[in-house]
Enzyme design. Structure first.
Site, PDB file in Angstrom:
ATOM      1  N   ASN A 150       0.798  -1.238   0.000  1.00 25.11           N
ATOM      2  CA  ASN A 150       0.000   0.000   0.000  1.00 25.11           C
ATOM      3  C   ASN A 150       0.828   1.284   0.000  1.00 25.11           C
ATOM      4  O   ASN A 150       0.469   2.260  -0.634  1.00 25.11           O
ATOM      5  CB  ASN A 150      -1.013  -0.021   1.150  1.00 25.11           C
ATOM      6  CG  ASN A 150      -0.347  -0.056   2.493  1.00 25.11           C
ATOM      7  OD1 ASN A 150       0.707  -0.654   2.665  1.00 25.11           O
ATOM      8  ND2 ASN A 150      -0.948   0.587   3.467  1.00 25.11           N
ATOM      9  N   GLY A 226       2.022  -6.108   7.277  1.00 25.98           N
ATOM     10  CA  GLY A 226       1.108  -6.742   6.324  1.00 25.98           C
ATOM     11  C   GLY A 226      -0.171  -7.132   7.018  1.00 25.98           C
ATOM     12  O   GLY A 226      -0.535  -6.583   8.069  1.00 25.98           O
ATOM     13  N   GLU A 248       3.488  -5.341  12.327  1.00 26.33           N
ATOM     14  CA  GLU A 248       2.571  -4.207  12.115  1.00 26.33           C
ATOM     15  C   GLU A 248       1.467  -4.719  11.205  1.00 26.33           C
ATOM     16  O   GLU A 248       1.706  -4.984  10.026  1.00 26.33           O
ATOM     17  CB  GLU A 248       3.307  -3.042  11.445  1.00 26.33           C
ATOM     18  CG  GLU A 248       4.429  -2.450  12.270  1.00 26.33           C
ATOM     19  CD  GLU A 248       3.945  -1.789  13.543  1.00 26.33           C
ATOM     20  OE1 GLU A 248       2.756  -1.426  13.612  1.00 26.33           O
ATOM     21  OE2 GLU A 248       4.756  -1.661  14.475  1.00 26.33           O
ATOM     22  N   CYS A 282      -3.147   1.565   6.291  1.00 30.04           N
ATOM     23  CA  CYS A 282      -3.545   0.840   7.505  1.00 30.04           C
ATOM     24  C   CYS A 282      -4.165   1.776   8.534  1.00 30.04           C
ATOM     25  O   CYS A 282      -4.905   1.343   9.402  1.00 30.04           O
ATOM     26  CB  CYS A 282      -2.346   0.115   8.088  1.00 30.04           C
ATOM     27  SG  CYS A 282      -0.946   1.211   8.378  1.00 30.04           S
ATOM     28  N   GLU A 461       7.233   0.436  16.119  1.00 31.08           N
ATOM     29  CA  GLU A 461       8.308   0.955  15.278  1.00 31.08           C
ATOM     30  C   GLU A 461       8.512   2.423  15.625  1.00 31.08           C
ATOM     31  O   GLU A 461       7.827   2.976  16.467  1.00 31.08           O
ATOM     32  CB  GLU A 461       7.920   0.808  13.803  1.00 31.08           C
ATOM     33  CG  GLU A 461       7.757  -0.648  13.378  1.00 31.08           C
ATOM     34  CD  GLU A 461       7.510  -0.821  11.880  1.00 31.08           C
ATOM     35  OE1 GLU A 461       6.730  -0.037  11.302  1.00 31.08           O
ATOM     36  OE2 GLU A 461       8.110  -1.742  11.304  1.00 31.08           O
TER      37      GLU A 461
HETATM   38  P1  NDP Z   1       0.167  -9.425   3.156  1.00 26.36           P
HETATM   39  O1  NDP Z   1       0.139  -9.894   4.564  1.00 26.36           O
HETATM   40  O2  NDP Z   1      -0.509 -10.219   2.134  1.00 26.36           O
HETATM   41  O3  NDP Z   1       1.679  -9.283   2.655  1.00 26.36           O
HETATM   42  C1  NDP Z   1       2.641  -8.454   3.279  1.00 26.36           C
HETATM   43  C2  NDP Z   1       4.008  -8.908   2.848  1.00 26.36           C
HETATM   44  O4  NDP Z   1       4.261 -10.211   3.384  1.00 26.36           O
HETATM   45  C3  NDP Z   1       4.171  -9.049   1.341  1.00 26.36           C
HETATM   46  O5  NDP Z   1       5.486  -8.724   0.978  1.00 26.36           O
HETATM   47  C4  NDP Z   1       3.884 -10.528   1.144  1.00 26.36           C
HETATM   48  O6  NDP Z   1       4.374 -11.044  -0.054  1.00 26.36           O
HETATM   49  C5  NDP Z   1       4.578 -11.121   2.350  1.00 26.36           C
HETATM   50  N1  NDP Z   1       4.122 -12.444   2.749  1.00 26.36           N
HETATM   51  C6  NDP Z   1       2.935 -13.045   2.477  1.00 26.36           C
HETATM   52  N2  NDP Z   1       2.899 -14.286   3.036  1.00 26.36           N
HETATM   53  C7  NDP Z   1       4.087 -14.462   3.663  1.00 26.36           C
HETATM   54  C8  NDP Z   1       4.660 -15.540   4.421  1.00 26.36           C
HETATM   55  N3  NDP Z   1       3.997 -16.663   4.641  1.00 26.36           N
HETATM   56  N4  NDP Z   1       5.902 -15.385   4.916  1.00 26.36           N
HETATM   57  C9  NDP Z   1       6.584 -14.238   4.714  1.00 26.36           C
HETATM   58  N5  NDP Z   1       6.100 -13.194   3.998  1.00 26.36           N
HETATM   59  C10 NDP Z   1       4.862 -13.299   3.493  1.00 26.36           C
HETATM   60  O7  NDP Z   1      -0.361  -7.929   3.192  1.00 26.36           O
HETATM   61  P2  NDP Z   1      -0.660  -6.976   1.956  1.00 26.36           P
HETATM   62  O8  NDP Z   1       0.564  -6.838   1.117  1.00 26.36           O
HETATM   63  O9  NDP Z   1      -1.928  -7.431   1.330  1.00 26.36           O
HETATM   64  O10 NDP Z   1      -0.864  -5.561   2.690  1.00 26.36           O
HETATM   65  C11 NDP Z   1      -2.077  -5.139   3.221  1.00 26.36           C
HETATM   66  C12 NDP Z   1      -2.115  -5.369   4.720  1.00 26.36           C
HETATM   67  O11 NDP Z   1      -1.029  -4.699   5.362  1.00 26.36           O
HETATM   68  C13 NDP Z   1      -3.363  -4.799   5.347  1.00 26.36           C
HETATM   69  O12 NDP Z   1      -3.897  -5.730   6.254  1.00 26.36           O
HETATM   70  C14 NDP Z   1      -2.866  -3.579   6.094  1.00 26.36           C
HETATM   71  O13 NDP Z   1      -3.639  -3.210   7.191  1.00 26.36           O
HETATM   72  C15 NDP Z   1      -1.504  -4.019   6.513  1.00 26.36           C
HETATM   73  N6  NDP Z   1      -0.677  -2.857   6.816  1.00 26.36           N
HETATM   74  C16 NDP Z   1      -0.345  -2.591   8.125  1.00 26.36           C
HETATM   75  C17 NDP Z   1       0.377  -1.466   8.461  1.00 26.36           C
HETATM   76  C18 NDP Z   1       0.763  -1.166   9.876  1.00 26.36           C
HETATM   77  O14 NDP Z   1       1.692  -0.378  10.064  1.00 26.36           O
HETATM   78  N7  NDP Z   1       0.135  -1.744  10.883  1.00 26.36           N
HETATM   79  C19 NDP Z   1       0.803  -0.506   7.419  1.00 26.36           C
HETATM   80  C20 NDP Z   1       0.394  -0.887   6.096  1.00 26.36           C
HETATM   81  C21 NDP Z   1      -0.316  -2.026   5.808  1.00 26.36           C
HETATM   82  P3  NDP Z   1       3.381 -11.047  -1.335  1.00 26.36           P
HETATM   83  O15 NDP Z   1       3.240  -9.654  -1.758  1.00 26.36           O
HETATM   84  O16 NDP Z   1       4.086 -11.861  -2.321  1.00 26.36           O
HETATM   85  O17 NDP Z   1       2.099 -11.683  -0.899  1.00 26.36           O
END
Ligand code: NDP
Length: 480
Positions: A150, A226, A248, A282, A461
């Site tokens: 995002n 994520g 996070e 987020c 963080e």
């Molecule tokens: P994901 O959890 O799908 O992915 C986040 C990252 O983790 C990506 O690089 C993804 O790779 C990787 N990933 C996925 N599965 C695994 C695994 N099993 N082991 C290690 N890495 C993995 O999240 P999104 O990318 O869809 O992002 C959206 C989410 O992030 C929302 O829920 C949002 O709220 C959260 N978010 C939280 C923030 C905070 O600060 N609290 C800030 C911004 C977003 P790949 O892309 O290949 O799937």
């Protein structure tokens, strides 16, 4: 066709297995590049490079390490237009947002931690009887940084900068759907002469390369941003290995809007908090609780603003609302609108996919959507949608507003809109979120602790919290 490579040991390298994944531009729905589908063997190469680089990087005088980070920040600033364009093509966000927020913040992250590392101090505890304890804070070693789509470069560097500043070598993975600016960061590291192997950037899926980074025995800490379910899977994987873990995760952020707020400024800011980056931050507000005396007026004003918010090609300078990040994500968001309708929700405006003309005909666009008449227990009030879909509910008193806001498994951020000083502080004390903004949103000071509670994450963080996460503390007790 734009073919991206991994950045390992200071060089761009094709993935060991020569496998690639398509990269799609969300505004057009067309494949415009390919990224490495990396796996275990690529992680091995990155770990070997980091292992080689680690001793010199750890022992480098702080000032010199900080100089590299400042140089990276300056190079990001110099290439701001190129990076902003890459971010918009990859992510679908309006180019003005990428240029004014995402990329400048990536530069700020490096600048901030370049300075923070020189101010990072540790404690000493003198004891009676001629003894003193002092605490060493030493780099963890090789660490993994995994970030979402995002705010691609913004969140990627938010992890990498403190990890490097604290003296670690990094293996970083951006989201597979927004790899481009992370790939360009490798060029920037080459340009400023960052020693080879200090930062390694691998591309590919979470299930393959993300998991391989997490699992590698020599990767001692993982900083992850994520989704909550991904965070839970990583926590499960790492717990038996006793690795340091910062999570996070998702949010379902409430905005509490009181009748005594400054109406116009609140409307402006709540609207931005709801729909900035197509609602894909987020920290975006997604549940609006509005005190009953102003409910109708605020609702009508929001509807008018949402209808005036024109969805357009994100590469246009005038764009304020671009595309959602992927087809799968658009489908997910649409499925929540359908769920809201089936649970009795009334769509006040929006709710439909939009088809633009010209190059964006096949893009993933959605109208700004406002929904009312849903119970707090409805899926749209409990589950993270992560798109331009907002729910509205009236409330009658402070306690009810607080109860509704806290009725969530998440706990990332809340906003309170009021001119009543005591009420604002009282609510801030009692809201179960890691961040509370009063009469503002996304006003960020990088020194403050950043993160959520409950299903929104683990750890914080920012500032000293990040420096502590990326170091091991060791107490030394001396008797003299
Ligand atoms: P994901 O959890 O799908 O992915 C986040 C990252 O983790 C990506 O690089 C993804 O790779 C990787 N990933 C996925 N599965 C695994 C695994 N099993 N082991 C290690 N890495 C993995 O999240 P999104 O990318 O869809 O992002 C959206 C989410 O992030 C929302 O829920 C949002 O709220 C959260 N978010 C939280 C923030 C905070 O600060 N609290 C800030 C911004 C977003 P790949 O892309 O290949 O799937």
């Amino acid at each position: 066709m734009d073919i991206i490579a991994n950045f390992i040991d200071g060089q761009y390298q094709a993935p060991c297995q020569q496998q690639y994944i398509d990269n799609i531009e969300p505004a057009t729905g067309q494949v415009y590049g390919q990224i490495p589908d990396s796996g275990d063997d690529d992680v091995e190469l990155a770990v070997a490079a980091a292992r080689k680089a680690l001793p010199a990087w750890q022992l480098m005088p702080l000032e010199q390490r900080a100089d590299y980070l400042i140089a990276i920040a300056q190079e990001i600033e110099r290439r701001i237009d190129e990076l902003a364009t890459a971010e918009t093509i990859d992510n679908g966000k309006p180019i003005s947002l990428a240029r004014e927020v995402d990329i400048p913040r990536a530069a700020s992250n490096f600048k901030f931690f370049a300075h923070a590392c020189s101010q990072f101090a540790s404690e000493s505890h003198a004891m009676a009887g001629n003894a003193i304890n002092y605490t060493l804070r030493q780099p963890v070693g090789i660490v993994g940084c995994i970030s979402p789509w995002n705010l691609p470069l913004y969140l990627f560097t938010w992890k990498i900068a403190p990890a490097l500043a604290a003296g670690n070598c990094v293996i970083a993975k951006p989201s597979e759907v927004t790899p481009k600016t992370a790939a360009l960061l490798g060029e920037i590291c080459q340009k400023v002469g960052l020693p080879n192997g200090v930062l390694n950037i691998l591309h590919g899926t979470g299930a393959m390369v993300g998991q391989a980074i997490c699992q590698h025995e020599e990767v001692k800490a993982i900083s992850f941003t994520g989704g909550t379910s991904t965070g839970a899977a990583i926590a499960q994987l790492l717990a038996p290995k006793f690795k340091k873990l910062s999570l996070e995760l998702g949010g379902k952020n409430p905005a509490l809007i009181f009748a005594d707020c400054d109406f116009d400024s609140t409307l402006e800011q709540v609207f931005r908090a709801s729909f900035a980056n197509q609602g894909q931050i987020c920290l975006c507000a997604s549940r609006l609780y509005i005190e009953r005396p102003i409910y109708e007026k605020f609702k009508q004003a929001l509807i008018a603003k949402a209808q005036a918010l024109q969805v357009s090609d994100p590469l246009l300078e005038t764009s304020k609302m671009g595309a959602l990040v992927s087809k799968a994500h658009l489908q997910k968001v649409l499925s929540y609108i359908a769920a809201a309708k089936s649970e009795g929700g009334v769509v006040l405006t929006g709710g439909e996919q939009i088809q633009l003309s010209g190059r964006c005909q096949q893009g993933y666009f959605l109208q700004a959507t406002l929904i009312e008449n849903l119970a707090n227990s409805a899926r749209c009030n409990q589950e993270e949608i992560f798109g331009p879909v907002i729910t509205l509910q009236p409330f009658d008193n402070d306690q009810e507003a607080l109860t509704l806001a806290n009725d969530s498994q998440y706990g990332l951020a809340a906003t309170v809109w009021t001119n009543h000083l005591a009420r604002a502080h009282q609510l801030a004390e009692n809201l179960n979120t890691g961040i509370v903004w009063i009469n503002c949103w996304l006003l960020r000071d990088l020194r403050t602790p950043f993160g959520g509670m409950n299903h929104s994450g683990l750890g914080r963080e920012g500032g000293v919290e990040a420096m502590r996460f990326f170091t091991e503390s060791k107490n030394v007790c001396v008797k003299y």
